[in-house]
Each structure stands twice: as C-alpha cells, then as structure tokens.
Design a protein around this motif. Structure first.
Motif, PDB file in Angstrom:
ATOM      1  N   ALA A  60       0.862  -1.194   0.000  1.00 19.26           N
ATOM      2  CA  ALA A  60       0.000   0.000   0.000  1.00 19.26           C
ATOM      3  C   ALA A  60       0.887   1.229   0.000  1.00 19.26           C
ATOM      4  O   ALA A  60       1.980   1.214   0.570  1.00 19.26           O
ATOM      5  CB  ALA A  60      -0.890  -0.003   1.236  1.00 19.26           C
ATOM      6  N   HIS A  61       0.402   2.294  -0.642  1.00 19.16           N
ATOM      7  CA  HIS A  61       1.218   3.496  -0.798  1.00 19.16           C
ATOM      8  C   HIS A  61       0.662   4.662   0.032  1.00 19.16           C
ATOM      9  O   HIS A  61      -0.460   5.102  -0.193  1.00 19.16           O
ATOM     10  CB  HIS A  61       1.267   3.896  -2.280  1.00 19.16           C
ATOM     11  N   PRO A  62       1.463   5.159   0.999  1.00 18.46           N
ATOM     12  CA  PRO A  62       0.951   6.217   1.892  1.00 18.46           C
ATOM     13  C   PRO A  62       0.588   7.514   1.170  1.00 18.46           C
ATOM     14  O   PRO A  62      -0.431   8.136   1.511  1.00 18.46           O
ATOM     15  CB  PRO A  62       2.093   6.453   2.887  1.00 18.46           C
ATOM     16  N   ASP A  63       1.380   7.926   0.177  1.00 17.58           N
ATOM     17  CA  ASP A  63       1.073   9.197  -0.505  1.00 17.58           C
ATOM     18  C   ASP A  63      -0.208   9.062  -1.332  1.00 17.58           C
ATOM     19  O   ASP A  63      -1.012   9.990  -1.422  1.00 17.58           O
ATOM     20  CB  ASP A  63       2.223   9.620  -1.429  1.00 17.58           C
ATOM     21  N   GLY A  64      -0.372   7.886  -1.944  1.00 17.36           N
ATOM     22  CA  GLY A  64      -1.592   7.638  -2.712  1.00 17.36           C
ATOM     23  C   GLY A  64      -2.812   7.603  -1.808  1.00 17.36           C
ATOM     24  O   GLY A  64      -3.884   8.106  -2.159  1.00 17.36           O
ATOM     25  N   ALA A  65      -2.642   7.012  -0.622  1.00 12.44           N
ATOM     26  CA  ALA A  65      -3.756   6.958   0.331  1.00 12.44           C
ATOM     27  C   ALA A  65      -4.151   8.369   0.759  1.00 12.44           C
ATOM     28  O   ALA A  65      -5.333   8.710   0.832  1.00 12.44           O
ATOM     29  CB  ALA A  65      -3.365   6.122   1.554  1.00 12.44           C
ATOM     30  N   LEU A  66      -3.142   9.208   0.997  1.00 19.88           N
ATOM     31  CA  LEU A  66      -3.411  10.597   1.395  1.00 19.88           C
ATOM     32  C   LEU A  66      -4.171  11.316   0.273  1.00 19.88           C
ATOM     33  O   LEU A  66      -5.153  12.028   0.510  1.00 19.88           O
ATOM     34  CB  LEU A  66      -2.090  11.316   1.710  1.00 19.88           C
ATOM     35  N   GLN A  67      -3.728  11.085  -0.960  1.00 19.84           N
ATOM     36  CA  GLN A  67      -4.391  11.728  -2.100  1.00 19.84           C
ATOM     37  C   GLN A  67      -5.848  11.281  -2.209  1.00 19.84           C
ATOM     38  O   GLN A  67      -6.755  12.081  -2.443  1.00 19.84           O
ATOM     39  CB  GLN A  67      -3.639  11.406  -3.401  1.00 19.84           C
ATOM     40  N   SER A  68      -6.059   9.986  -1.994  1.00 22.15           N
ATOM     41  CA  SER A  68      -7.411   9.452  -2.105  1.00 22.15           C
ATOM     42  C   SER A  68      -8.328  10.034  -1.024  1.00 22.15           C
ATOM     43  O   SER A  68      -9.482  10.401  -1.281  1.00 22.15           O
ATOM     44  CB  SER A  68      -7.322   7.922  -2.035  1.00 22.15           C
ATOM     45  N   VAL A  69      -7.799  10.158   0.201  1.00 20.27           N
ATOM     46  CA  VAL A  69      -8.588  10.765   1.283  1.00 20.27           C
ATOM     47  C   VAL A  69      -8.866  12.242   0.959  1.00 20.27           C
ATOM     48  O   VAL A  69      -9.989  12.725   1.118  1.00 20.27           O
ATOM     49  CB  VAL A  69      -7.852  10.596   2.643  1.00 20.27           C
ATOM     50  N   TRP A  92      -4.450   1.547   7.294  1.00 16.45           N
ATOM     51  CA  TRP A  92      -3.583   2.273   8.237  1.00 16.45           C
ATOM     52  C   TRP A  92      -3.225   3.641   7.647  1.00 16.45           C
ATOM     53  O   TRP A  92      -3.373   4.680   8.283  1.00 16.45           O
ATOM     54  CB  TRP A  92      -2.316   1.461   8.529  1.00 16.45           C
ATOM     55  N   TYR A  93      -2.757   3.619   6.393  1.00 15.98           N
ATOM     56  CA  TYR A  93      -2.368   4.880   5.749  1.00 15.98           C
ATOM     57  C   TYR A  93      -3.576   5.801   5.543  1.00 15.98           C
ATOM     58  O   TYR A  93      -3.472   7.015   5.701  1.00 15.98           O
ATOM     59  CB  TYR A  93      -1.675   4.599   4.409  1.00 15.98           C
ATOM     60  N   ASN A  94      -4.718   5.212   5.201  1.00 10.74           N
ATOM     61  CA  ASN A  94      -5.927   6.038   5.035  1.00 10.74           C
ATOM     62  C   ASN A  94      -6.253   6.761   6.339  1.00 10.74           C
ATOM     63  O   ASN A  94      -6.617   7.939   6.340  1.00 10.74           O
ATOM     64  CB  ASN A  94      -7.146   5.166   4.704  1.00 10.74           C
ATOM     65  N   SER A  95      -6.133   6.021   7.443  1.00 16.87           N
ATOM     66  CA  SER A  95      -6.524   6.598   8.730  1.00 16.87           C
ATOM     67  C   SER A  95      -5.532   7.659   9.178  1.00 16.87           C
ATOM     68  O   SER A  95      -5.916   8.671   9.779  1.00 16.87           O
ATOM     69  CB  SER A  95      -6.657   5.490   9.782  1.00 16.87           C
ATOM     70  N   ALA A  96      -4.240   7.426   8.878  1.00 17.62           N
ATOM     71  CA  ALA A  96      -3.238   8.445   9.182  1.00 17.62           C
ATOM     72  C   ALA A  96      -3.548   9.710   8.380  1.00 17.62           C
ATOM     73  O   ALA A  96      -3.498  10.830   8.893  1.00 17.62           O
ATOM     74  CB  ALA A  96      -1.849   7.920   8.838  1.00 17.62           C
ATOM     75  N   ALA A  97      -3.901   9.511   7.112  1.00 13.86           N
ATOM     76  CA  ALA A  97      -4.233  10.643   6.239  1.00 13.86           C
ATOM     77  C   ALA A  97      -5.463  11.368   6.759  1.00 13.86           C
ATOM     78  O   ALA A  97      -5.519  12.596   6.815  1.00 13.86           O
ATOM     79  CB  ALA A  97      -4.474  10.140   4.815  1.00 13.86           C
ATOM     80  N   PHE A  98      -6.460  10.580   7.159  1.00 16.10           N
ATOM     81  CA  PHE A  98      -7.691  11.203   7.658  1.00 16.10           C
ATOM     82  C   PHE A  98      -7.406  12.058   8.891  1.00 16.10           C
ATOM     83  O   PHE A  98      -7.851  13.202   8.989  1.00 16.10           O
ATOM     84  CB  PHE A  98      -8.745  10.138   7.992  1.00 16.10           C
ATOM     85  N   GLU A  99      -6.672  11.497   9.835  1.00 19.73           N
ATOM     86  CA  GLU A  99      -6.388  12.265  11.071  1.00 19.73           C
ATOM     87  C   GLU A  99      -5.598  13.533  10.767  1.00 19.73           C
ATOM     88  O   GLU A  99      -5.826  14.575  11.373  1.00 19.73           O
ATOM     89  CB  GLU A  99      -5.652  11.404  12.088  1.00 19.73           C
ATOM     90  N   LYS A 100      -4.672  13.426   9.823  1.00 24.35           N
ATOM     91  CA  LYS A 100      -3.865  14.597   9.449  1.00 24.35           C
ATOM     92  C   LYS A 100      -4.771  15.709   8.896  1.00 24.35           C
ATOM     93  O   LYS A 100      -4.683  16.862   9.295  1.00 24.35           O
ATOM     94  CB  LYS A 100      -2.843  14.155   8.394  1.00 24.35           C
ATOM     95  N   GLU A 101      -5.642  15.322   7.984  1.00 31.32           N
ATOM     96  CA  GLU A 101      -6.532  16.309   7.357  1.00 31.32           C
ATOM     97  C   GLU A 101      -7.538  16.851   8.363  1.00 31.32           C
ATOM     98  O   GLU A 101      -7.882  18.029   8.338  1.00 31.32           O
ATOM     99  CB  GLU A 101      -7.254  15.680   6.156  1.00 31.32           C
ATOM    100  N   PHE A 136      -5.490   0.826  -2.683  1.00 26.00           N
ATOM    101  CA  PHE A 136      -4.217   0.627  -1.994  1.00 26.00           C
ATOM    102  C   PHE A 136      -3.263   1.812  -2.221  1.00 26.00           C
ATOM    103  O   PHE A 136      -2.074   1.719  -1.968  1.00 26.00           O
ATOM    104  CB  PHE A 136      -3.580  -0.692  -2.464  1.00 26.00           C
ATOM    105  N   GLY A 137      -3.812   2.889  -2.734  1.00 28.32           N
ATOM    106  CA  GLY A 137      -3.012   4.095  -2.938  1.00 28.32           C
ATOM    107  C   GLY A 137      -2.210   4.102  -4.227  1.00 28.32           C
ATOM    108  O   GLY A 137      -1.348   4.952  -4.423  1.00 28.32           O
ATOM    109  N   ASP A 144       6.967   4.783   7.013  1.00 23.97           N
ATOM    110  CA  ASP A 144       6.660   4.792   8.445  1.00 23.97           C
ATOM    111  C   ASP A 144       5.786   6.000   8.779  1.00 23.97           C
ATOM    112  O   ASP A 144       6.288   7.072   9.116  1.00 23.97           O
ATOM    113  CB  ASP A 144       7.975   4.821   9.227  1.00 23.97           C
ATOM    114  N   VAL A 145       4.481   5.822   8.646  1.00 19.09           N
ATOM    115  CA  VAL A 145       3.555   6.931   8.875  1.00 19.09           C
ATOM    116  C   VAL A 145       2.781   6.665  10.154  1.00 19.09           C
ATOM    117  O   VAL A 145       2.181   5.603  10.319  1.00 19.09           O
ATOM    118  CB  VAL A 145       2.571   7.072   7.681  1.00 19.09           C
TER     119      VAL A 145
END
Ligand code: NAI
Length: 400
Positions: A15-24, A88-97, A376-377, A392-393
């Motif tokens: 899974a890709h963290p930057d892609g997950a952030l973009q998707s969120v 995991w990455y989606n949720s990190a992205a969500f909390e950040k936003e 998956f980002g 490591d996000v």
C-alpha cells in the motif's frame, strides 16, 4: 522506500501512503463541494472506519457536518522499513486532514468484535466526547472470535442448496471464464457466516454503548447491507452471506427496542455494489460491477463510496424535514440508481454477451482495475511512484 503494487489474486500486499493521502483528500474535496449538512451528526463513532464505506462515512461526517469522529478498525501499523496496510495509511491521512481542519479525530486499532476494544472505545468517548449521536457499523471481515465464548468463526461465500455456475472475471488478466461454486455442505457454515457478518456484534456494540451511558438522546445507528441483481442472488443474497445480511437487517427491531427510551433509531442502508477489498473477494461480483460501472457511467449515475455516503447522510439520514425515507421492508435504499430498471436491463443484456474478447469494449474492466489499485493508494493521479517515500507513517492519536 519505493513502493510498488504487489498482488496475490484479489489481494494487494502493498500500500502506498502518498496515494492513500491523495485518495482521502479527493474524498474530502468532494464532500466540501456539496456544502455543509445543516442538521448532520456532531459526535460520531465509526466501526470499520479505515477503508470502503466506513472510511467514506467518517469523511462525510467530519467534513460534511463538522463532526468529531472516533474510528475503530483492524489494520497493520507501519514502522521503519515495514509497510502498513492501506487502511492504516488512510486513517493516518484522515487524522492529518482532520487536525488541519480543526476537527477532533481519534482512532482505535484492534479487534472490534472483542469486549476489550468496545471498552476502550467507551472509555475514550467518556473522556473526550461524553456522548455520541451516530454510530456507523461498517465491518467486513472473514472471521470473528466470539467475545463471550471464545469460539472462532470463519465465514464462507457459497450458494445454498445447489451449485452455482456463472461467468466470472480475473480482473488482472481480463479472462472471462465459467466458475462453478459448490453449495455449502453443512448448515454449520451458514451459521458461522451469520456469526461473523450477521447482526450479533452490532447488537453487542449498541448494548455496551447504551449501558455505559454514552449514547445521546435521539442517537442514530446505521449498518450496511447489499441486495443486488438476480444474477448474483445464488452467490450473494440467497447464499451464505445473504443469510448473514438477513440477520443483520432483522437486528434493527432489537436495537430499536434497546434505544426506545433514549429516542434512538437504528437503520440498515442497502448500498450500491462497489470496488472494495471485500467485494473483490466474491466470485462473479467483479464482472457484474465492471458491467454496472460501464452502464452507470454512461448514464451519469455512477457513484463511488464517498458519493454514496454523501447521499446517505444528506438525502436519507439527515433530511431537512427529519424524515428518513425507507422501503417496504424498513430499509434505507441508496442502491436505487443501481437497481433502476433501465440499468439492470442493460447490464443483463451485456452479461449474456460478455466474453474475454469483448470485455474491454463492453465493460468498464479498466475502471474496475484502476479503482482496485486506488484502494491501496496506487495509480492515483499526481503521485510519483518511482520516488522514495516514507513508509513509516504514524496515526497521531495512536502514537500518543
Ligand atoms: P472494507 O473491507 O473496505 O472495510 C472493512 C472495514 O472493517 C475496515 O475498516 C477494516 O479495518 C474493518 N475491520 C474488519 N475486521 C475488523 C475487526 N475484527 N475489528 C475492527 N475492524 C475490522 O469493506 P466494505 O466493502 O466497505 O464493507 C463495509 C460494509 O458494507 C459491509 O457490511 C459490506 O457487506 C457492506 N456493503 C458493501 C458493498 C460493496 O460492494 N463493497 C455493497 C453494499 C454493502
């Protein structure tokens, strides 16, 4: 680390963290474009909040009506040199936003079927929010350990009574083949599937939340179901998973009784068939979805999880006059555009003629495939997948 997609069947192992952030971010933008929901929820618990409908419900609650949200999910955390799961990455992205927008958001990563996670959630609500006014129940899991007996149940995706043969697609290769799925040979498999995906755990959650005094007067709770077309009935609605959905739908009566003295109400929303980690695991369904997408995109009625959740909140659960439109069986229907007669007639016609040869022409298999990777980002516009990225996000509320 450079992260590329690695798949095994209908599972993507990376899974890709930057892609997950973009998707969120894309989902947030959509919700914001719809304007503020005036009488929407303010303090929301989402169980199964990290992917699919649950993640979109959380985004809609937070960015559509400014709600404080607590999300519960079961994901693999990332660490240095080790990728986390998409959720995991989606949720990190969500909390950040959410933090950037000044919204309260905390998450609990653990087994939602357990008593411990329920208690942890109750403690967090008491400490931070006092009471909640909406509980979204959006779990999809292949197994459940029963919290009272310790018995581990595994669900199965099988027809009941007789074997089911129909077309299916390998969406990686585009090969359309016939698949025969044998029926369950023991009643136990049906009962196990009900134990995993039926309504018992939703009831346990609502009982525990109610007993702890953390449900506000007038609280609402919603869980998600699916019906779909006749061609998938043997594997879905009339199959083992359908029995679990019947059980889930029937628990509305029990939960309504439980919530009556605090003027609460429970709902089951029948949602549209969409590409998620769960639906890609069901045989036959991905081919149906590819044809459905083609037809609905051409008609301009196609929706993803966020469009569905926006419509669920603004046109069903939180309407201006406070009325929640229901079907004759008492369910919310946001699968109405999927089930429209003209859509189903066209899909049925395409179904009869679809082969490996004409698949890319008459179906939206490419859209299906892209959405699968997006989960998956991957294949997100604007992301450089050749670039070194930090795997490591942290999820801020879990790192505390
Ligand atoms: P999904 O696989 O995208 O999401 C499942 C969520 O449940 C994730 O957040 C995951 O972390 C969480 N989860 C799973 N096991 C858990 C556990 N033991 N403890 C805590 N969290 C756990 O699934 P999707 O597709 O969004 O499904 C959600 C609901 O919507 C399900 O009830 C499904 O049947 C229903 N639905 C799905 C449709 C579809 O086409 N995908 C259509 C209509 C309804």
């Amino acid at each position: 680390m450079i992260i590329q997609p690695r798949t095994r069947g209908f599972i993507c192992l990376t899974a890709h963290p930057d892609g997950a952030l973009q998707s969120v971010k894309n989902q947030i933008e959509y919700v914001k474009s719809k304007g503020e929901l005036e009488n929407g929820p303010k303090k929301v618990l989402v169980i199964g909040a990290s992917t699919g409908f649950g993640l979109s419900s959380r985004i809609e609650a937070a960015f559509g009506s400014g709600a404080a949200t607590i999300g519960v999910f079961f994901e693999k955390a990332s660490s240095e040199g080790k990728m986390g799961t998409a959720g995991w990455y989606n949720s990190a992205a969500f909390e950040k936003e959410a933090a950037a927008a000044g919204l309260y958001a905390k998450s609990i990563n653990g087994d939602a079927f357990s008593d411990e996670v329920k208690q942890q959630t109750i403690d967090l609500i008491k400490k931070d929010l006092g009471q909640i006014d909406l509980v979204v129940y959006s779990l999809a899991s292949p197994r459940r350990t029963h919290p009272k007996t310790g018995v581990a149940y595994a669900s199965v995706l099988k027809p009941i009574g007789q074997a089911f043969t129909n077309k299916t697609v390998d969406f990686h290769t585009g090969a359309v083949t016939d698949i025969s799925i044998q029926p369950v040979d023991k009643d136990e498999d049906i009962q196990n599937t009900i134990a995993v995906m039926g309504g018992e755990d939703w009831k346990f959650w609502m009982e525990d939340l109610k007993n702890a005094g953390v449900l506000a007067d007038g609280v609402k709770t919603v869980a998600y179901s699916y019906i779909g077309p006749e061609l998938t009935f043997p594997i879905y609605r009339n199959g083992t998973i359908g029995q679990a959905k019947n059980d889930l739908e029937a628990s509305v009566t029990t939960i309504d009784n439980l919530l009556a003295d605090i003027h609460g109400k429970s709902y089951v929303s029948v949602n549209k068939a969409l590409v998620t980690q769960s639906s890609s695991a069901i045989p036959v369904v991905p081919l149906y979805i590819s044809l459905l997408y083609k037809v609905m995109k051409a008609k301009g009625t196609h929706e993803g999880t966020i469009e569905q959740m926006e419509r669920l909140f603004s046109e069903r659960l939180y309407t201006a006059d406070g009325k929640v439109p229901l079907d004759e069986a008492g369910r919310i229907r946001i699968d109405d555009w999927e089930m429209a007669d003209d859509v189903q007639a066209e899909v049925a016609k395409l179904w009869d003629s679809v082969t490996s040869e004409n698949l890319s022409e008459i179906s939206d298999i490419e859209g299906y495939r892209k959405e699968f990777f997006n989960l998956f980002g991957f294949e997100m516009d604007g992301i450089d997948y050749e670039k070194d990225t930090n795997e490591d996000v942290k999820i801020p509320s879990i790192a505390e």
